[in-house]
Design an enzyme around this catalytic site. Structure first.
Site, mmCIF file in Angstrom:
data_model
loop_
_atom_site.group_PDB
_atom_site.id
_atom_site.type_symbol
_atom_site.label_atom_id
_atom_site.label_comp_id
_atom_site.label_asym_id
_atom_site.label_seq_id
_atom_site.Cartn_x
_atom_site.Cartn_y
_atom_site.Cartn_z
ATOM 1 N N ASP A 1 0.791 -1.115 -0.242
ATOM 2 C CA ASP A 1 0.214 0.270 0.454
ATOM 3 C C ASP A 1 0.767 1.203 0.178
ATOM 4 O O ASP A 1 0.327 2.001 -0.125
ATOM 5 C CB ASP A 1 -0.988 -0.038 1.219
ATOM 6 C CG ASP A 1 -0.030 -0.538 1.808
ATOM 7 O OD1 ASP A 1 0.315 -0.125 2.760
ATOM 8 O OD2 ASP A 1 -1.747 0.056 4.104
ATOM 9 N N SER A 2 2.236 1.393 0.005
ATOM 10 C CA SER A 2 3.263 2.120 -0.760
ATOM 11 C C SER A 2 2.879 2.725 -2.044
ATOM 12 O O SER A 2 3.556 3.727 -1.911
ATOM 13 C CB SER A 2 5.094 1.515 -0.620
ATOM 14 O OG SER A 2 4.890 0.682 -0.993
ATOM 15 N N GLU B 1 -1.329 -6.040 8.307
ATOM 16 C CA GLU B 1 -0.196 -5.565 9.091
ATOM 17 C C GLU B 1 -0.663 -5.617 10.892
ATOM 18 O O GLU B 1 -1.920 -5.343 11.093
ATOM 19 C CB GLU B 1 -0.260 -3.355 8.985
ATOM 20 C CG GLU B 1 1.040 -3.450 8.376
ATOM 21 C CD GLU B 1 0.938 -2.058 7.953
ATOM 22 O OE1 GLU B 1 0.254 -1.403 9.123
ATOM 23 O OE2 GLU B 1 1.204 -1.453 6.921
ATOM 24 N N GLU C 1 8.862 -4.184 9.790
ATOM 25 C CA GLU C 1 10.106 -2.583 9.649
ATOM 26 C C GLU C 1 10.969 -2.196 10.566
ATOM 27 O O GLU C 1 10.382 -2.280 11.900
ATOM 28 C CB GLU C 1 8.917 -1.908 8.783
ATOM 29 C CG GLU C 1 9.122 -1.042 8.435
ATOM 30 C CD GLU C 1 7.987 -0.268 6.906
ATOM 31 O OE1 GLU C 1 7.060 -1.111 6.607
ATOM 32 O OE2 GLU C 1 7.939 1.026 6.614
ATOM 33 N N ASP D 1 -1.187 -6.339 -0.419
ATOM 34 C CA ASP D 1 -1.512 -5.664 1.328
ATOM 35 C C ASP D 1 -2.837 -5.119 1.330
ATOM 36 O O ASP D 1 -3.435 -4.923 0.054
ATOM 37 C CB ASP D 1 -0.715 -3.992 1.567
ATOM 38 C CG ASP D 1 0.244 -3.763 2.202
ATOM 39 O OD1 ASP D 1 0.456 -4.766 3.075
ATOM 40 O OD2 ASP D 1 1.772 -3.202 2.057
ATOM 41 N N LYS E 1 -1.116 -9.460 3.136
ATOM 42 C CA LYS E 1 -0.069 -9.004 4.203
ATOM 43 C C LYS E 1 -0.983 -8.292 4.883
ATOM 44 O O LYS E 1 -1.557 -7.152 4.367
ATOM 45 C CB LYS E 1 1.329 -8.160 3.194
ATOM 46 C CG LYS E 1 1.822 -8.172 4.553
ATOM 47 C CD LYS E 1 3.073 -7.253 3.929
ATOM 48 C CE LYS E 1 3.327 -5.791 3.892
ATOM 49 N NZ LYS E 1 2.832 -4.523 4.519
HETATM 50 O O1 KIV Z 1 3.243 -1.180 1.298
HETATM 51 C C1 KIV Z 1 4.637 -1.257 1.647
HETATM 52 O O2 KIV Z 1 5.726 -1.284 0.357
HETATM 53 C C2 KIV Z 1 5.667 -2.252 2.478
HETATM 54 C C3 KIV Z 1 6.960 -2.510 2.454
HETATM 55 C C4 KIV Z 1 7.595 -1.327 3.437
HETATM 56 C C5 KIV Z 1 7.110 -3.968 3.413
HETATM 57 O O3 KIV Z 1 4.719 -2.646 3.700
#
Ligand code: KIV
Length: 259
Positions: free
Chosen positions: A43-44, A114, A181, A82, A112
């Site tokens: 989600d970056s 968090e 992280e 994510d 993924k």
């Molecule tokens: O969203 C992302 O790119 C991430 C990485 C930094 C692990 O969660």
């Protein structure tokens, strides 16, 4: 042959895992061809390509659209997407629905999530439903509003113990790997020794079972990347130079060439 959860788990102790982010088919295909084991549709996406200040505004629709594009660009790498902001904190059915859409509609191999042990019960239920889950502890960027910024995690004894307990609970819940992280490197090493699933670090030192970086940072597109990043190319300068040459050529009628 396509990478699977089985390959990824069995890499622990044998070979370091590599994970790169991608948000579209073009960059996903390049990471895949270069041999990345895992491609993360992080989600970056929000701060890397959508122009937001953080990952918080990223929606399910954004993740579905970009994940499907990434899947179209990949042949071998394992693709993880994510679960965006707040969804994992809603009722389990909402999380199940979001995870199932990413797997069924976008075609990703895993999601993924968090969060530490507070997520364990839901991860265990997703796993029962047949959905592979990568867990994520240490700095959780979706918590940025509460944290008031980004910082290193696992420095105090209390935070160390919490993160160790989190890692064990997530492993027990059935997560197949764990992203750490901005985690204190000694703690990241200890967690890596203590759990049987692979750890993938970002800004967490060299002892994790694998490393992940954001593609724009690796390629040198990001203007002020985090300190732990290694820039493997300077594509920002090269892109600016190429675009400026094209613009100059057109203005001067040098492109297209006359017969
Ligand atoms: O969203 C992302 O790119 C991430 C990485 C930094 C692990 O969660």
């Amino acid at each position: 042959m396509k990478n699977t959860v089985k390959n990824i788990i069995s890499a622990k102790g044998n070979t370091k895992l590599t994970m790169l982010t991608a948000y579209d088919a073009l960059f996903a295909s390049l990471a895949d061809e270069a041999g990345a084991d895992i491609i993360l549709v992080g989600d970056s996406l929000g701060n890397t390509v959508l122009g937001y200040k953080s990952t918080v505004p990223v929606t399910m629709e954004d993740m579905l659209h970009h994940s499907a594009a990434v899947v179209r660009g990949v042949e071998k790498a394992f693709v993880v997407a994510d679960i965006p902001f707040a969804i994992a904190h809603k009722k389990f059915d909402v999380l199940l629905d979001a995870s199932a859409r990413l797997v069924q509609e976008a075609g990703v191999d895993a999601v993924k999530i968090e969060g530490g042990k507070k997520m364990a019960k839901k991860i265990s239920k997703l796993s029962e439903a047949g959905i592979a889950v990568m867990a994520h502890i240490g700095l959780e960027p979706q918590q940025v509003m509460k944290l008031g910024g980004y910082r290193k995690f696992g420095k105090t004894d209390e935070e160390k113990q919490t993160m160790l307990d989190d890692a064990k609970a997530l492993e027990e819940a059935g997560a197949f790997s764990l992203v750490m992280e901005m985690t204190d490197p000694d703690l990241a090493a200890e967690i890596t020794r203590e759990i049987s699933i692979p750890t993938i670090g970002i800004g967490s030192g060299p002892s994790c079972d694998g490393q992940v970086l954001v593609c724009a940072d690796v390629l040198g597109f990001t203007q002020n990347p985090p300190k732990f990043v290694k820039k493997y190319a300077d594509l920002r300068s090269q892109t600016l130079e190429a675009y400026a040459q094209f613009i100059g050529d057109v203005k001067l009628s040098n492109f297209p060439p006359s017969k």
